[in-house]
Motif scaffolding. Structure first.
Motif, PDB file in Angstrom:
ATOM      1  N   TYR A 119       0.655  -1.175  -0.405  1.00  9.71           N
ATOM      2  CA  TYR A 119      -0.121  -0.095   0.449  1.00  9.71           C
ATOM      3  C   TYR A 119       1.230   1.364  -0.151  1.00  9.71           C
ATOM      4  CZ  TYR A 119      -3.569  -2.896   1.158  1.00  9.71           C
ATOM      5  OH  TYR A 119      -4.634  -4.200   0.474  1.00  9.71           O
ATOM      6  N   GLY A 120       1.841   1.426   0.510  1.00 11.27           N
ATOM      7  CA  GLY A 120       2.684   2.420   0.342  1.00 11.27           C
ATOM      8  C   GLY A 120       1.891   3.084   1.485  1.00 11.27           C
ATOM      9  N   GLY A 121       2.689   5.022   0.790  1.00 14.06           N
ATOM     10  CA  GLY A 121       1.777   5.909   1.308  1.00 14.06           C
ATOM     11  C   GLY A 121       2.720   6.599   3.308  1.00 14.06           C
ATOM     12  N   ALA A 122       1.556   7.120   4.450  1.00 15.82           N
ATOM     13  CA  ALA A 122       2.542   7.690   4.519  1.00 15.82           C
ATOM     14  C   ALA A 122       2.802   6.354   6.093  1.00 15.82           C
ATOM     15  CB  ALA A 122       1.468   8.518   5.549  1.00 15.82           C
ATOM     16  N   TRP A 123       1.666   5.740   5.831  1.00 11.11           N
ATOM     17  CA  TRP A 123       2.285   4.015   6.825  1.00 11.11           C
ATOM     18  C   TRP A 123       3.588   3.505   6.549  1.00 11.11           C
ATOM     19  CZ3 TRP A 123       2.072   1.228  10.079  1.00 11.11           C
ATOM     20  CH2 TRP A 123       1.970  -0.723  10.671  1.00 11.11           C
ATOM     21  N   ASP A 124       4.015   2.904   5.568  1.00 13.38           N
ATOM     22  CA  ASP A 124       5.031   2.719   4.501  1.00 13.38           C
ATOM     23  C   ASP A 124       6.158   3.447   5.321  1.00 13.38           C
ATOM     24  OD1 ASP A 124       6.749   1.231   3.063  1.00 13.38           O
ATOM     25  OD2 ASP A 124       6.872   2.675   1.643  1.00 13.38           O
ATOM     26  N   PHE A 125       6.189   5.254   4.976  1.00 18.96           N
ATOM     27  CA  PHE A 125       7.175   5.861   5.477  1.00 18.96           C
ATOM     28  C   PHE A 125       7.640   5.524   7.349  1.00 18.96           C
ATOM     29  CE2 PHE A 125       8.533   9.745   6.937  1.00 18.96           C
ATOM     30  CZ  PHE A 125       9.208  10.719   6.217  1.00 18.96           C
ATOM     31  N   LEU A 126       6.125   6.228   7.695  1.00 17.00           N
ATOM     32  CA  LEU A 126       6.604   6.211   9.217  1.00 17.00           C
ATOM     33  C   LEU A 126       6.971   4.474   9.471  1.00 17.00           C
ATOM     34  CD1 LEU A 126       5.625   7.991  11.491  1.00 17.00           C
ATOM     35  CD2 LEU A 126       3.435   5.965  12.062  1.00 17.00           C
ATOM     36  N   LEU A 127       6.202   3.259   9.337  1.00 11.82           N
ATOM     37  CA  LEU A 127       6.853   1.847   9.380  1.00 11.82           C
ATOM     38  C   LEU A 127       8.038   2.136   9.398  1.00 11.82           C
ATOM     39  CD1 LEU A 127       5.862  -0.867  10.243  1.00 11.82           C
ATOM     40  CD2 LEU A 127       6.299  -1.434   8.898  1.00 11.82           C
ATOM     41  N   MET A 128       9.361   2.481   8.798  1.00 10.53           N
ATOM     42  CA  MET A 128       9.933   2.351   7.420  1.00 10.53           C
ATOM     43  C   MET A 128      10.808   3.060   8.702  1.00 10.53           C
ATOM     44  SD  MET A 128      11.269   0.018   5.560  1.00 10.53           S
ATOM     45  CE  MET A 128       9.268  -0.701   6.042  1.00 10.53           C
ATOM     46  N   ARG A 129      11.167   4.559   8.887  1.00  5.16           N
ATOM     47  CA  ARG A 129      11.273   5.587   9.944  1.00  5.16           C
ATOM     48  C   ARG A 129      11.781   4.389  11.336  1.00  5.16           C
ATOM     49  NH1 ARG A 129      11.576   7.313   5.676  1.00  5.16           N
ATOM     50  NH2 ARG A 129      12.676   5.990   5.591  1.00  5.16           N
ATOM     51  N   VAL A 130      10.536   3.640  11.596  1.00  2.00           N
ATOM     52  CA  VAL A 130      10.536   3.325  13.091  1.00  2.00           C
ATOM     53  C   VAL A 130      11.713   1.914  12.925  1.00  2.00           C
ATOM     54  CG1 VAL A 130       9.674   2.026  14.517  1.00  2.00           C
ATOM     55  CG2 VAL A 130       8.494   4.002  13.979  1.00  2.00           C
ATOM     56  N   ILE A 131      11.809   0.902  11.121  1.00  2.00           N
ATOM     57  CA  ILE A 131      12.616   0.084  10.960  1.00  2.00           C
ATOM     58  C   ILE A 131      14.347   0.513  11.169  1.00  2.00           C
ATOM     59  CG2 ILE A 131      13.891  -1.131  10.016  1.00  2.00           C
ATOM     60  CD1 ILE A 131      10.460  -1.882   8.839  1.00  2.00           C
ATOM     61  N   ASP A 132      14.287   2.035  10.468  1.00  2.00           N
ATOM     62  CA  ASP A 132      15.388   2.462  10.225  1.00  2.00           C
ATOM     63  C   ASP A 132      16.003   2.778  12.374  1.00  2.00           C
ATOM     64  OD1 ASP A 132      16.025   2.715   8.183  1.00  2.00           O
ATOM     65  OD2 ASP A 132      15.170   4.820   8.046  1.00  2.00           O
ATOM     66  N   ILE A 133      15.165   3.277  12.553  1.00  2.00           N
ATOM     67  CA  ILE A 133      15.968   3.829  14.107  1.00  2.00           C
ATOM     68  C   ILE A 133      16.276   1.823  15.287  1.00  2.00           C
ATOM     69  CG2 ILE A 133      15.012   4.119  16.726  1.00  2.00           C
ATOM     70  CD1 ILE A 133      13.081   6.500  15.071  1.00  2.00           C
ATOM     71  N   LEU A 134      15.614   0.738  14.740  1.00  5.98           N
ATOM     72  CA  LEU A 134      15.871  -0.170  15.340  1.00  5.98           C
ATOM     73  C   LEU A 134      17.202  -1.112  14.682  1.00  5.98           C
ATOM     74  CD1 LEU A 134      11.898  -1.578  16.051  1.00  5.98           C
ATOM     75  CD2 LEU A 134      14.051  -0.493  17.378  1.00  5.98           C
ATOM     76  N   LEU A 135      17.266  -0.231  13.581  1.00 10.71           N
ATOM     77  CA  LEU A 135      18.244  -0.995  12.658  1.00 10.71           C
ATOM     78  C   LEU A 135      19.562  -0.693  13.244  1.00 10.71           C
ATOM     79  CD1 LEU A 135      17.104  -2.218   9.177  1.00 10.71           C
ATOM     80  CD2 LEU A 135      17.981  -3.785  10.930  1.00 10.71           C
ATOM     81  N   SER A 136      19.403   1.279  14.511  1.00 10.48           N
ATOM     82  CA  SER A 136      20.294   1.599  15.122  1.00 10.48           C
ATOM     83  C   SER A 136      21.556   0.563  15.929  1.00 10.48           C
ATOM     84  CB  SER A 136      20.055   3.055  15.010  1.00 10.48           C
ATOM     85  OG  SER A 136      19.440   2.989  14.135  1.00 10.48           O
ATOM     86  N   PHE A 137      20.234   0.076  16.254  1.00 12.72           N
ATOM     87  CA  PHE A 137      21.291  -1.664  17.175  1.00 12.72           C
ATOM     88  C   PHE A 137      21.554  -2.689  16.622  1.00 12.72           C
ATOM     89  CE2 PHE A 137      18.003   1.238  19.901  1.00 12.72           C
ATOM     90  CZ  PHE A 137      18.730   1.952  20.330  1.00 12.72           C
ATOM     91  N   PRO A 138      22.708  -2.586  16.932  1.00 12.99           N
ATOM     92  CA  PRO A 138      23.316  -4.038  17.184  1.00 12.99           C
ATOM     93  C   PRO A 138      22.010  -5.335  16.978  1.00 12.99           C
ATOM     94  CG  PRO A 138      24.918  -2.943  17.311  1.00 12.99           C
ATOM     95  CD  PRO A 138      24.043  -2.538  17.596  1.00 12.99           C
ATOM     96  N   THR A 139      21.408  -5.953  16.024  1.00 15.27           N
ATOM     97  CA  THR A 139      20.909  -7.320  16.644  1.00 15.27           C
ATOM     98  C   THR A 139      20.653  -8.082  17.915  1.00 15.27           C
ATOM     99  OG1 THR A 139      20.704  -7.766  14.416  1.00 15.27           O
ATOM    100  CG2 THR A 139      19.177  -9.240  16.532  1.00 15.27           C
TER     101      THR A 139
END
Lengths: 293, 308
Positions: A119-139
């Motif tokens: 679906y993309g759009g705002a949901w996609d944008f928001l989710l990807m930003r949260v994921i970017d933050i979480l990916l700042s931590f090594p697993t």
């Protein structure tokens, strides 16, 4: 040519339909070797109770630090427990951890990645930003943080490793959804007037399965390594549970008395991880023949 | 350079919300752990008076969003709080350990470049020979080996049997060697595989055929044309790996009793020194973000094909 095909014909050509499950598992030397190793560990885990010559928990201090012999194939540990029996039982925890962690990651990531990618759009944008933050931590760091909150034990380590893999998995699912969305058969389904959610579930998701299966195999390997690492640090499975990471941790204090205590459990981790990695790589080759050199 | 500058600006703007998100997570950690945050920050042995002081200083009696703003304000002034165990400011505790970890990560990256790339090139240039198969099998094993177990194997061989190197501790080069090799093994294996794969892909392309057709020797083709292009994915991996090594050193540092932030983190968890746990997690995540930012910028500056 594409114009000559009807939309229905395009739909029939979805790549994942071409080969059965058995065909994929036996596709090449990599998948066969990987599957054999995984199967061996699954069998060991299932039948550890009958295969193990001794009770993995039975303490006998008079038999401590025995070197490997015919009666104790891997020797005994500092409590006189039979290391061979303990390593056999360890297969259960290792496989269970890998599978539970990846199942948790999949259960959350697939809906997230699918909706974001399709679906993309705002949901996609928001989710990807949260994921970017979480990916700042090594697993492993994320997993350590989660264990700090919920407390150190085997179940929590499984959950922590699973949750810590969600960001990476979600991005992967989204990526392959974006690629599949461009395919002719998705356009064909849209041309036939199917609804968005139906297309995403019936056409997009099944065609992401190949990527998901390959990644799951590789991520099970990583999850096993990470969870064993947590147990080694004392943040996962706790003694006296015969979990391999925890066993290596106990062994490291007795390097002068017994090498077997730390060598054999570690070797077992390496073998099972190798199995899932080889299987995943082989599957990847089988599903993407053009990538093969 | 105008386009690059705009990219730089956009990238910097993007880092800010990420840093805020990371700080929010670190802030949330203390509140997610079951128990009274004031007692978690002050420690189990704290007197009621200390706890009241903590509550006032952190605004723990006020709404959460105000507490977060206070936390951010403290961060902006470089105040990460005080360690329960030592009573000293956390930043002072972290700084020397961070330098040790940085040293370890840099050594591991150097080893990765020095061993991984040549291995990959060798395997690709001797494709489908025993040498290729053997080095790729070794790489597969390298990826599957638990890093903490490899560290113990190194200790057994080099410290217990040969007694060449100390089995643990922090100090000069002698103390750095075993941890650095341990930490590097995984990335050496990955880089070797990656370099081989991308080199083989490049060697199949048209411009290589042209180079062959005009009569260049194989080494000239390999080093003059193919390798430069093949190294781009390897460099991306390395930049990602560097940040990963900073945090992933947790296991290696613990095996070798190496005084870095990873081991400090684990010790602090067992000591229930939660302000330190919070601080270390924040520092690792921030350095990860900054390393990736710098790598990204270097990368787009070095490779003009990357669109800004």
């Amino acid at each position: 040519m594409a114009q000559a095909l009807t939309a229905e014909a395009v739909l029939q050509r979805r790549p994942w339909r071409r080969r059965g499950v058995a065909g994929l598992v036996l596709a090449n030397a990599g998948t066969r070797a990987g599957a054999a190793i995984i199967l061996a560990f699954v069998l060991i885990g299932l039948f550890a109770g009958s295969l193990a010559p001794y009770d993995p928990m039975a303490i006998d201090l008079t038999r401590a630090f025995r070197p490997p012999t015919w009666s104790h194939l891997f020797g005994t540990d500092n409590f006189g427990r039979d290391l061979f029996s303990r390593v056999l039982f360890g297969a259960r925890y290792s496989l269970l951890t890998g599978c539970v962690a990846v199942a948790i990651a999949l259960a959350v990531s697939v809906p997230l990645g699918l909706t974001a990618g399709y679906y993309g759009g705002a949901w996609d944008f928001l989710l990807m930003r949260v994921i970017d933050i979480l990916l700042s931590f090594p697993t492993i760091l994320l997993a350590i943080a989660i264990v700090t909150i919920v407390g150190p034990n085997l179940q929590n380590a499984m959950i922590a490793v699973g949750v810590a893999s969600i960001p990476l998995f979600s991005r992967l699912v989204r990526g392959s959804v974006l690629a599949v969305k461009q395919q002719a058969y998705v356009e064909a389904a849209r041309a036939l007037g199917e609804r968005g959610w139906r297309i995403s579930l019936r056409h997009v998701l099944p065609n992401c399965l190949a990527v998901l299966v390959v990644q799951s195999s590789l991520r099970i390997a990583t999850a096993i390594l990470t969870a064993a690492g947590l147990s080694f640090l004392g943040l996962g499975a706790q003694p006296p549970l015969p979990e391999w990471g925890a066993m290596v941790n106990q062994g490291k204090d007795f390097l002068h008395q017994s090498l077997a205590m730390s060598v054999f459990p570690g070797l077992a981790i390496m073998l099972v991880v190798l199995g899932f990695n080889i299987f995943g790589d082989g599957l990847n080759d089988a599903l993407n023949p053009q990538l093969r050199e | 350079m105008g386009r690059f500058r705009r990219y730089l600006l956009a990238r910097l703007l993007f880092v800010l919300p990420t840093l805020l998100g990371v700080s929010l997570l670190a802030f949330g950690l203390i509140h997610l752990i079951p128990g009274d945050p004031a007692r978690l920050i002050a420690g189990d042995d704290a007197t009621d008076e200390t706890i009241r002081d903590i509550q006032a200083a952190y605004g723990l009696d006020r709404p959460l969003h105000i507490q977060y703003l206070i936390y951010l304000g403290n961060l902006a002034r470089g105040q990460l709080g005080v360690s329960i165990r030592s009573g000293r400011p956390i930043l002072e505790e972290i700084a020397p350990r961070f330098l040790n970890t940085l040293q370890l990560a840099l050594a591991a990256i150097l080893l990765t470049v020095a061993a991984g790339i040549p291995l990959g090139v060798l395997a690709a240039s001797r494709r489908r020979t025993a040498l290729d198969r053997l080095s790729m099998l070794a790489a597969l094993c390298g990826i599957a080996t638990p890093v903490f177990w490899l560290g113990i194997l190194f200790q057994i061989v080099f410290a217990v049997w040969l007694q060449w190197l100390p089995s643990g501790g922090t100090g000069g080069l002698r103390y750095l060697l075993l941890p650095a090799f341990t930490l590097a093994a995984f990335s050496v294996a990955n880089v070797a595989r990656l370099t081989r794969a991308s080199l083989l892909e490049i060697l199949g392309q048209d411009f290589i055929r042209t180079a062959r057709a005009k009569g260049l020797t194989e080494p000239a083709i390999l080093f003059g044309h193919a390798l430069r292009n093949a190294l781009i994915p390897t460099l991306t991996f390395l930049s990602l790996q560097f940040g990963f090594l900073l945090g992933g050193a947790v296991l290696t540092e613990t095996v070798f009793s190496y005084s870095g932030i990873g081991r400090y983190l684990v010790q602090s968890i067992f000591f229930r020194d939660y302000p330190v746990v919070q601080g270390v997690i924040l520092i690792i995540a921030c350095s990860y973000i900054l390393v990736n930012l710098v790598a990204d910028l270097l990368y787009s500056w070095a490779d003009p094909r990357i669109s800004y």
